[in-house]
Design a protein around this motif. Structure first.
Motif, PDB file in Angstrom:
ATOM      1  N   UNK A 159      -6.618  -4.333   3.721  1.00 20.73           N
ATOM      2  CA  UNK A 159      -5.910  -5.087   4.739  1.00 20.73           C
ATOM      3  C   UNK A 159      -6.855  -5.607   5.794  1.00 20.73           C
ATOM      4  N   UNK A 160      -6.391  -6.603   6.499  1.00 20.29           N
ATOM      5  CA  UNK A 160      -7.155  -7.167   7.601  1.00 20.29           C
ATOM      6  C   UNK A 160      -6.194  -7.418   8.759  1.00 20.29           C
ATOM      7  N   UNK A 161      -6.649  -7.114   9.948  1.00 21.66           N
ATOM      8  CA  UNK A 161      -5.880  -7.370  11.156  1.00 21.66           C
ATOM      9  C   UNK A 161      -6.670  -8.271  12.077  1.00 21.66           C
ATOM     10  N   UNK A 162      -6.037  -9.333  12.522  1.00 20.20           N
ATOM     11  CA  UNK A 162      -6.680 -10.298  13.404  1.00 20.20           C
ATOM     12  C   UNK A 162      -5.803 -10.524  14.625  1.00 20.20           C
ATOM     13  N   UNK A 163      -6.444 -10.577  15.788  1.00 16.08           N
ATOM     14  CA  UNK A 163      -5.679 -10.819  16.999  1.00 16.08           C
ATOM     15  C   UNK A 163      -6.565 -11.304  18.122  1.00 16.08           C
ATOM     16  N   UNK A 164      -5.986 -11.365  19.306  1.00  9.95           N
ATOM     17  CA  UNK A 164      -6.744 -11.754  20.488  1.00  9.95           C
ATOM     18  C   UNK A 164      -7.858 -10.736  20.715  1.00  9.95           C
ATOM     19  N   UNK A 165      -9.091 -11.138  20.507  1.00  8.08           N
ATOM     20  CA  UNK A 165     -10.258 -10.260  20.659  1.00  8.08           C
ATOM     21  C   UNK A 165     -10.126  -8.978  19.844  1.00  8.08           C
ATOM     22  N   UNK A 166      -9.568  -9.105  18.638  1.00  4.19           N
ATOM     23  CA  UNK A 166      -9.351  -7.933  17.789  1.00  4.19           C
ATOM     24  C   UNK A 166      -9.643  -8.277  16.336  1.00  4.19           C
ATOM     25  N   UNK A 167     -10.335  -7.355  15.656  1.00  4.69           N
ATOM     26  CA  UNK A 167     -10.563  -7.490  14.227  1.00  4.69           C
ATOM     27  C   UNK A 167     -10.625  -6.099  13.610  1.00  4.69           C
ATOM     28  N   UNK A 168      -9.967  -5.930  12.471  1.00  4.46           N
ATOM     29  CA  UNK A 168     -10.015  -4.672  11.755  1.00  4.46           C
ATOM     30  C   UNK A 168      -9.873  -4.943  10.268  1.00  4.46           C
ATOM     31  N   UNK A 169     -10.696  -4.281   9.466  1.00  2.00           N
ATOM     32  CA  UNK A 169     -10.607  -4.352   8.014  1.00  2.00           C
ATOM     33  C   UNK A 169     -10.440  -2.928   7.506  1.00  2.00           C
ATOM     34  N   UNK A 170      -9.529  -2.738   6.564  1.00  2.00           N
ATOM     35  CA  UNK A 170      -9.321  -1.397   6.023  1.00  2.00           C
ATOM     36  C   UNK A 170      -9.286  -1.448   4.502  1.00  2.00           C
ATOM     37  N   UNK A 171      -9.702  -0.350   3.902  1.00  2.00           N
ATOM     38  CA  UNK A 171      -9.689  -0.217   2.448  1.00  2.00           C
ATOM     39  C   UNK A 171      -9.333   1.234   2.143  1.00  2.00           C
ATOM     40  N   UNK A 172      -8.599   1.427   1.025  1.00  2.00           N
ATOM     41  CA  UNK A 172      -8.154   2.776   0.695  1.00  2.00           C
ATOM     42  C   UNK A 172      -7.897   2.922  -0.798  1.00  2.00           C
ATOM     43  N   UNK A 173      -8.328   4.044  -1.364  1.00  2.00           N
ATOM     44  CA  UNK A 173      -7.881   4.374  -2.719  1.00  2.00           C
ATOM     45  C   UNK A 173      -6.455   4.908  -2.624  1.00  2.00           C
ATOM     46  N   UNK A 174      -5.723   4.851  -3.728  1.00  2.00           N
ATOM     47  CA  UNK A 174      -4.329   5.313  -3.726  1.00  2.00           C
ATOM     48  C   UNK A 174      -4.050   6.193  -4.939  1.00  2.00           C
ATOM     49  N   UNK A 175      -3.243   7.221  -4.737  1.00  2.00           N
ATOM     50  CA  UNK A 175      -2.663   8.011  -5.818  1.00  2.00           C
ATOM     51  C   UNK A 175      -1.164   7.959  -5.579  1.00  2.00           C
ATOM     52  N   UNK A 176      -0.396   7.609  -6.596  1.00  2.00           N
ATOM     53  CA  UNK A 176       1.019   7.359  -6.371  1.00  2.00           C
ATOM     54  C   UNK A 176       1.895   7.988  -7.445  1.00  2.00           C
ATOM     55  N   UNK A 177       3.146   8.221  -7.061  1.00  2.00           N
ATOM     56  CA  UNK A 177       4.176   8.708  -7.966  1.00  2.00           C
ATOM     57  C   UNK A 177       5.480   8.052  -7.525  1.00  2.00           C
ATOM     58  N   UNK A 178       6.316   7.712  -8.506  1.00  2.00           N
ATOM     59  CA  UNK A 178       7.566   7.056  -8.155  1.00  2.00           C
ATOM     60  C   UNK A 178       8.579   7.159  -9.270  1.00  2.00           C
ATOM     61  N   UNK A 179       9.745   6.629  -8.997  1.00  2.00           N
ATOM     62  CA  UNK A 179      10.813   6.579  -9.981  1.00  2.00           C
ATOM     63  C   UNK A 179      11.457   5.204  -9.928  1.00  2.00           C
ATOM     64  N   UNK A 180      11.888   4.716 -11.099  1.00  6.53           N
ATOM     65  CA  UNK A 180      12.533   3.410 -11.141  1.00  6.53           C
ATOM     66  C   UNK A 180      13.746   3.453 -12.059  1.00  6.53           C
ATOM     67  N   UNK A 181      14.756   2.674 -11.689  1.00  5.55           N
ATOM     68  CA  UNK A 181      16.023   2.599 -12.408  1.00  5.55           C
ATOM     69  C   UNK A 181      16.275   1.141 -12.778  1.00  5.55           C
ATOM     70  N   UNK A 182      16.449   0.889 -14.072  1.00  9.35           N
ATOM     71  CA  UNK A 182      16.733  -0.457 -14.571  1.00  9.35           C
ATOM     72  C   UNK A 182      18.209  -0.564 -14.900  1.00  9.35           C
ATOM     73  N   UNK A 183      18.850  -1.638 -14.420  1.00  9.10           N
ATOM     74  CA  UNK A 183      20.259  -1.878 -14.730  1.00  9.10           C
ATOM     75  C   UNK A 183      20.458  -3.339 -15.105  1.00  9.10           C
ATOM     76  N   UNK A 184      21.672  -3.664 -15.500  1.00 10.10           N
ATOM     77  CA  UNK A 184      22.058  -5.030 -15.874  1.00 10.10           C
ATOM     78  C   UNK A 184      21.137  -5.579 -16.958  1.00 10.10           C
ATOM     79  N   UNK A 185      21.033  -4.822 -18.051  1.00 16.33           N
ATOM     80  CA  UNK A 185      20.213  -5.217 -19.200  1.00 16.33           C
ATOM     81  C   UNK A 185      18.760  -5.462 -18.792  1.00 16.33           C
ATOM     82  N   UNK A 186      18.233  -4.561 -17.958  1.00 18.83           N
ATOM     83  CA  UNK A 186      16.858  -4.604 -17.450  1.00 18.83           C
ATOM     84  C   UNK A 186      16.547  -5.821 -16.594  1.00 18.83           C
ATOM     85  N   UNK A 187      17.560  -6.439 -16.016  1.00 17.36           N
ATOM     86  CA  UNK A 187      17.342  -7.566 -15.120  1.00 17.36           C
ATOM     87  C   UNK A 187      17.000  -7.099 -13.713  1.00 17.36           C
ATOM     88  N   UNK A 188      17.548  -5.964 -13.305  1.00 15.88           N
ATOM     89  CA  UNK A 188      17.390  -5.472 -11.943  1.00 15.88           C
ATOM     90  C   UNK A 188      16.744  -4.091 -11.967  1.00 15.88           C
TER      91      UNK A 188
END
Length: 161
Positions: free
Chosen positions: A97-126
């Motif tokens: 990400x990058x943040x820009x503003x009045x006399x402001x600058x920031x750059x960030x970077x991050x590795x990610x580890x994730x877990x989630x769940x997903x539900x498909x409905x309407x013949x996998x349309x949604x």
């Protein structure tokens, strides 16, 4: 005649490959323990384990733009439900990400580890999903430093075409 034939062949090739994969686009929102929350647009191809999200925040004196790219290692089915399918996933990724503003600058970077769940409905349309990530973040610039505690949790919906 030859041009029409080539155009027809090209059209058939495009039409034939269009159904080889589906793509999903959606929106997500959430919060973060140790970081900032917000909303994002997401994109995924069904045959690819990659998921992308892009977000932007606009304030009177600040603009923030961020992106994530996640690789789903597995997305197995938990169980069939009468109205669709319920799955879960885990993976790794990268956020920036990058943040820009009045006399402001920031750059960030991050590795990610994730877990989630997903539900498909309407013949996998949604697709409805929720996801938790661990994202230790290195920031360079104003308010720079290292945030070891950063757990974004998001929920969203994707439409599949």
């Amino acid at each position: 005649m030859k041009k029409r034939f080539l155009a027809l062949v090209g059209l058939l090739v495009v039409a034939g490959t269009a159904q080889l994969f589906a793509w999903g686009i959606g929106v997500q929102g959430g919060a973060s323990v140790g970081g900032a929350g917000g909303a994002a647009v997401t994109f995924k191809l069904d045959e690819s384990p990659l998921v992308f999200a892009v977000d932007a925040s606009f304030y009177s004196n600040y603009i923030g733009i961020g992106a994530t790219a996640d690789y789903w290692i597995q997305n197995p089915e938990v169980m069939d439900v009468s109205f669709g399918s319920w799955k879960w996933y885990y993976g790794v990724g990268l956020a920036a990400g990058v943040g820009l503003g009045d006399n402001y600058f920031n750059f960030s970077v991050a590795p990610r580890a994730l877990v989630g769940t997903n539900l498909f409905i309407l013949d996998n349309f949604l697709e409805f999903y929720t996801q938790l990530a661990y994202q230790p973040t290195l920031s360079i610039g104003d308010n720079g430093g290292f945030a070891l505690i950063n757990f974004p949790i998001v929920g969203g919906v994707r439409f599949w075409f």
